[in-house]
Scaffold this active site. Structure first.
Site, PDB file in Angstrom:
ATOM      1  N   GLU A  89      53.678 -30.699  -0.586  1.00  0.00           N
ATOM      2  CA  GLU A  89      53.921 -29.296  -0.215  1.00  0.00           C
ATOM      3  C   GLU A  89      55.236 -29.149   0.551  1.00  0.00           C
ATOM      4  O   GLU A  89      55.963 -28.176   0.367  1.00  0.00           O
ATOM      5  CB  GLU A  89      52.747 -28.733   0.586  1.00  0.00           C
ATOM      6  CG  GLU A  89      51.419 -28.723  -0.159  1.00  0.00           C
ATOM      7  CD  GLU A  89      51.443 -27.975  -1.489  1.00  0.00           C
ATOM      8  OE1 GLU A  89      52.313 -27.096  -1.693  1.00  0.00           O
ATOM      9  OE2 GLU A  89      50.595 -28.278  -2.343  1.00  0.00           O
TER      10      GLU A  89
ATOM     11  N   GLU B 285      56.368 -29.268 -10.170  1.00  0.00           N
ATOM     12  CA  GLU B 285      55.244 -30.068  -9.667  1.00  0.00           C
ATOM     13  C   GLU B 285      55.539 -31.563  -9.810  1.00  0.00           C
ATOM     14  O   GLU B 285      55.285 -32.338  -8.887  1.00  0.00           O
ATOM     15  CB  GLU B 285      53.950 -29.714 -10.394  1.00  0.00           C
ATOM     16  CG  GLU B 285      53.403 -28.352 -10.050  1.00  0.00           C
ATOM     17  CD  GLU B 285      53.172 -28.162  -8.559  1.00  0.00           C
ATOM     18  OE1 GLU B 285      52.607 -29.071  -7.900  1.00  0.00           O
ATOM     19  OE2 GLU B 285      53.561 -27.099  -8.047  1.00  0.00           O
TER      20      GLU B 285
END
Length: 193
Positions: A48, A122
C-alpha cells in the site's frame, strides 16, 4: 508518512487512498490484522505504501479523466459529421442508436484500458513491496489472502472501491478486474526473484 486507519471487517483487506503523498492514508481491516502474522502485515503495508509512493491514486484519476475527455471529444466530432446529420434527418431513432453504440463501445474500451493499467500497477506495487520487506513477506501476504474465507464480503470486484483494495478476485475475472488474481501476482513475484 501516511495516516494509518483500521476499519471493522472480517475480510482480510487493506487500501491506500489520498490525492498526494502528503495527504494519504492506509487502512487495514480488523480481519487482516487478526489473521495475518507480522511479516505478512508488513508485506501488505509495503504494498500500500508503494501505491502512495508511485502516485497510483492520482494517476488512475488522471487516466480516467483522459478517457472521459476522449469519449466526449469523439462524441462531439461524430455529432459534427455530415453522415451523422444525414442519419438524423432520415431517422432520429437510428441516429440515436448509432451514437449510443459508438459512445458505449468507446467507454468499454476505455474501461478495459483503465483496468489493465490498474492490474499493471498492482504487479508494480507487489514488486516494490518485495524489495522493501522481502519476497517471503510479500508472497506470504498474498498466499494468506488466498485463504480468506470472508473475501468479497465487504467490497465486491465490481465495486468502485475495489481498485483501492489489496485483495483480488478469482482468476477467471482478471480481464474485468482492477486486480490480477492472487495466483498471477504470486507467479509474477516469483519470476522477478
Amino acid at each position: 508518512m501516511p495516516e494509518v486507519g483500521i476499519y471493522e471487517s472480517e475480510e482480510m483487506n487493506a487500501f491506500a487512498t489520498g490525492a498526494s503523498k502528503n495527504d494519504s492514508m492506509i487502512a487495514f481491516s480488523s480481519g487482516l490484522l487478526r489473521q495475518m502474522d507480522s511479516d505478512s502485515i508488513a508485506g501488505v503495508a509495503a504494498h500500500e505504501t508503494a501505491h502512495i509512493a508511485n502516485g497510483d491514486m492520482l494517476t488512475m484519476t488522471l487516466l480516467q479523466s483522459l478517457i472521459n475527455i476522449t469519449v466526449i471529444v469523439v462524441d462531439f466530432v461524430i455529432r459534427q459529421t455530415d453522415w451523422y446529420e444525414d442519419y438524423c434527418k432520415k431517422s432520429k431513432l437510428l441516429s440515436w442508436l448509432i451514437h449510443f453504440v459508438i459512445v458505449n463501445i468507446l467507454f468499454l474500451l476505455g474501461d478495459l484500458v483503465l483496468l489493465w493499467f490498474s492490474r499493471h500497477r498492482e504487479f508494480e506495487a507487489d514488486a516494490t513491496a518485495a524489495s522493501l520487506v522481502g519476497m517471503d513477506a510479500m508472497s506470504g501476504a498474498l498466499r494468506r489472502l488466498m485463504d480468506d474465507s470472508h473475501a468479497g464480503e465487504t467490497v465486491t470486484a465490481d465495486d468502485p472501491a475495489a481498485a483501492m483494495m489489496i485483495a483480488a478476485p478469482p482468476a477467471w475475472t482478471d480481464l474485468f478486474s482492477t486486480h490480477p488474481s492472487l495466483e498471477r501476482r504470486i507467479e509474477m513475484l516469483e519470476k522477478k526473484s
